[in-house]
Every structure is written in structure tokens, then in C-alpha cells.
Scaffold this active site. Structure first.
Site, short mmCIF file in Angstrom:
data_model
loop_
_atom_site.label_atom_id
_atom_site.label_comp_id
_atom_site.label_asym_id
_atom_site.label_seq_id
_atom_site.Cartn_x
_atom_site.Cartn_y
_atom_site.Cartn_z
N GLY A 12 0.82 -1.21 0.00
CA GLY A 12 0.00 0.00 0.00
C GLY A 12 0.85 1.26 0.00
N MET A 14 1.12 3.59 2.35
CA MET A 14 1.88 3.70 3.59
C MET A 14 2.83 2.52 3.75
SD MET A 14 1.52 6.43 5.23
CE MET A 14 2.50 5.81 6.58
N GLY A 92 -1.89 1.92 12.18
CA GLY A 92 -2.15 3.28 11.73
C GLY A 92 -3.47 3.40 10.98
N THR A 93 -4.14 2.27 10.80
CA THR A 93 -5.41 2.23 10.05
C THR A 93 -6.46 3.12 10.71
OG1 THR A 93 -4.90 -0.02 9.43
CG2 THR A 93 -7.20 0.64 9.22
N ASN A 118 -3.13 9.42 13.54
CA ASN A 118 -2.15 10.24 12.82
C ASN A 118 -0.83 10.15 13.56
OD1 ASN A 118 -0.57 12.53 11.84
ND2 ASN A 118 -2.45 13.09 10.77
N MET A 119 0.22 9.72 12.86
CA MET A 119 1.51 9.46 13.52
C MET A 119 2.45 10.65 13.40
SD MET A 119 1.67 5.98 14.33
CE MET A 119 0.56 4.61 14.04
N HIS A 149 -8.05 15.18 1.44
CA HIS A 149 -7.21 14.00 1.17
C HIS A 149 -7.33 13.59 -0.30
CE1 HIS A 149 -7.06 13.55 5.57
NE2 HIS A 149 -5.94 12.87 5.34
N HIS A 150 -6.41 12.74 -0.72
CA HIS A 150 -6.36 12.20 -2.07
C HIS A 150 -7.65 11.45 -2.44
CE1 HIS A 150 -5.58 8.19 -0.35
NE2 HIS A 150 -4.90 8.86 0.57
N LYS A 153 -8.81 7.80 -0.84
CA LYS A 153 -9.06 7.56 0.60
C LYS A 153 -10.44 6.94 0.80
CE LYS A 153 -8.76 9.61 5.18
NZ LYS A 153 -8.03 8.46 5.74
N GLY A 159 -9.69 9.98 10.13
CA GLY A 159 -9.50 9.63 11.54
C GLY A 159 -8.87 10.80 12.30
#
Ligand code: NAD
Length: 259
Positions: A12, A14, A92-93, A118-119, A149-150, A153, A159
Site C-alpha cells: 500500500g 503507507m 495506523g489504520t 495520525n503518527m 485528502h487524495h 481515501k 480519523g
């Protein structure tokens, strides 16, 4: 010693970024990659074990920390596999339902599990200061959040927008679910005071933009965070993995625990 990482969803957007960093940064080693049965073949040529079955991979690389950026049902399956094998897991999902979150919390009592919508460092600093701003400005200032967002998504609103909204609602003494408005169409009348709008914009290849508006009498404050690349989230996930590696199970850990 480097932290061994297994990436779930390695094909993916990420997953590819995290796998690349884990393979190239000295503090980490890429110990395994997992993707769906349909897409695992695209990971051919990797220098680490590759599988469509995380449980099977965990028997080959027992101590590795799993990082999963996929979809809610897939991440839950990873959490069940981590709980069965005792491996640490960073998720992170986004887009979990309340019931799925509750299952994650239960599994986090059996294996160290970390989840953050969000990291990035910047967003997590914002999470701290936005409620202070809301309290300082007080009730006359209406709060609205817009996220961009793109066009691929899957979940909406993001989130991150929900996490920021939860902190802002709490600062006003509200529950986000009671005051969130994500659709305005037709003759909607005056805006209720007890409301937080969260609107989603989708298009192109935007990595992620979140803007919080505080709109009061005669003035407005806008606080914006722009993610320039996915690397900021990937670095955060790897840092969380190194932090989580020697933690005990007991609670669903998050960014606030790490900082
Ligand atoms: P993506 O669609 O590009 O990647 C998902 C990957 O999961 C794909 O490679 C897909 O094949 C794989 N997958 C699907 N089913 C699987 C299965 N059964 N087993 C293993 N792998 C499987 O999505 P993305 O843009 O990388 O985003 C993934 C998630 O991460 C989304 O929920 C997104 O909102 C979230 N996200 C979180 C942060 C953060 O900082 N927490 C940042 C960016 C994205």
C-alpha cells in the site's frame, strides 16, 4: 540493536513507505512483508520473507514488531494474530467502528498494541494545543474542521479530523458524537451553538490537510496542518514500533503515551 519490523499492507501507499524506511534506516530491519492473497505476488524479489498469512510469518520471525496500515477488518485480524503470538503491533489504520475499537482494546490486554489515527509529530502537538485554544476563546467562537485528502481515501471524515474533533468537543464539555455535523444541504437554518462541523474534501494526490477554524465576532483564527509526504507518518510509526518493543500489554497505547 535494530528493531525488526514486519509490515502488513506492504504493497500500500503507507506500507511501501514504511518498508523502504525499515530496510534502509540502521535503527530498523525489515523482517517480513504481508499483503493480501491477491497482491502478495507483487512483493516478489524482496530480501525478507513475504506472506499473505501473518500468523505463519510470525512463527518464522518471532520477536518482530508488526506495523499495519491497511483496513479495519485486516488490522483487527493482525491484532488477533499478535495477541495469539505475543508480538507487539503498531496500527495506523483509520475508520474503525466503536465495536471494532472495543475489540482492539480487549486484544491490547494480551499483546502490546499501539494505535494512532495520525503518527505525525505536528498533528500530535496540535492535539495538545487546540483544546487550550478552544477554552481560551470560549463559547462565542464556533469551531469547524475541514480536511482534504487524495481521491483514493476510503474513510470519511479522516480519523485525524475525528481525533482533533474529539479533543475540541471535550474542551467544550461535549461528546463529539452528539455535536458533529458532517453534512449541510438545503434549508438548514441557523447554526446551533453546540455543534462542530467536520467536512471532507477529496481530490488528486493530497497527502493530508487539516484546518481548524475558530470563528467569533469580528475575527477568525485558522490553524492548518499540511502533511508534505507519507514519510512523516512512516517515521512516526517506526518510532512507535521501537518504543512499543519492550512494553507490556495492558492498554491500547497511543501517541500521548509515547511523548
Ligand atoms: P492503501 O489502500 O494504499 O494500502 C492498503 C494495503 O493493505 C494494500 O496494499 C492492500 O493490498 C493491503 N491489504 C488489503 N487486504 C489485506 C489483507 N487481508 N492482508 C494484508 N494486506 C491487505 O492505503 P493507505 O493509503 O496506505 O492507507 C492505509 C490506512 O492507513 C488507511 O486506513 C489510512 O487512513 C491510514 N493512514 C493512517 C495514517 C496515520 O498516520 N495513522 C497516515 C496515512 C494513512
Amino acid at each position: 540493536m535494530s528493531t525488526a519490523i514486519i509490515v502488513v499492507g506492504a504493497n500500500g501507499r503507507m506500507g511501501r513507505t514504511i518498508s523502504h524506511l525499515a530496510a534502509t534506516e540502521p535503527a530498523y530491519s525489515l523482517a517480513g512483508m504481508v499483503d493480501s492473497k491477491e497482491r502478495v505476488g507483487e512483493l516478489g524479489g524482496a530480501s525478507c520473507p513475504v506472506s499473505a498469512d501473518l500468523g505463519e510469518l510470525l512463527t518464522k520471525v518471532p520477536g518482530a514488531v508488526i506495523i499495519d496500515f491497511t483496513a479495519p477488518a485486516v488490522s483487527l485480524a493482525s491484532a488477533r494474530a499478535a495477541a495469539a503470538a505475543g508480538n507487539a503491533l503498531v496500527i495506523g489504520t483509520t475508520g474503525f467502528s466503536e465495536a471494532e475499537k472495543a475489540e482492539l482494546e480487549a486484544l491490547a490486554r494480551r499483546a502490546p498494541i499501539f494505535w494512532a489515527s495520525n503518527m505525525s509529530i505536528g498533528v500530535n502537538v496540535l492535539r495538545k494545543i487546540l483544546p487550550e485554544l478552544a477554552r481560551a476563546l470560549g463559547e462565542p467562537y464556533d469551531i469547524e474542521i475541514v480536511e482534504i485528502h487524495h481521491n483514493r481515501k476510503k474513510d470519511s471524515p479522516s480519523g485525524t479530523a475525528l481525533t482533533l474533533g474529539e479533543g475540541l468537543a471535550e474542551a467544550r464539555g461535549w461528546k463529539l458524537n452528539d455535536v458533529r455535523c458532517s453534512a449541510r444541504d438545503g434549508i438548514i437554518g441557523a447554526r446551533p451553538k453546540a455543534q462542530i462541523g467536520i467536512q471532507a474534501v477529496r481530490g488528486g494526490d493530497v497527502v493530508g490537510v487539516h484546518t481548524v477554524y475558530f470563528m467569533g465576532p469580528g475575527e477568525r483564527i485558522e490553524v492548518s496542518h499540511h502533511a508534505h509526504s507519507r514519510e512523516t507518518f512512516a517515521q512516526g510509526a517506526l518510532r512507535a514500533a521501537a518504543w512499543l518493543a519492550n512494553k507490556k500489554p495492558g492498554k491500547l497505547y497511543g501517541m500521548a503515551d509515547m511523548f
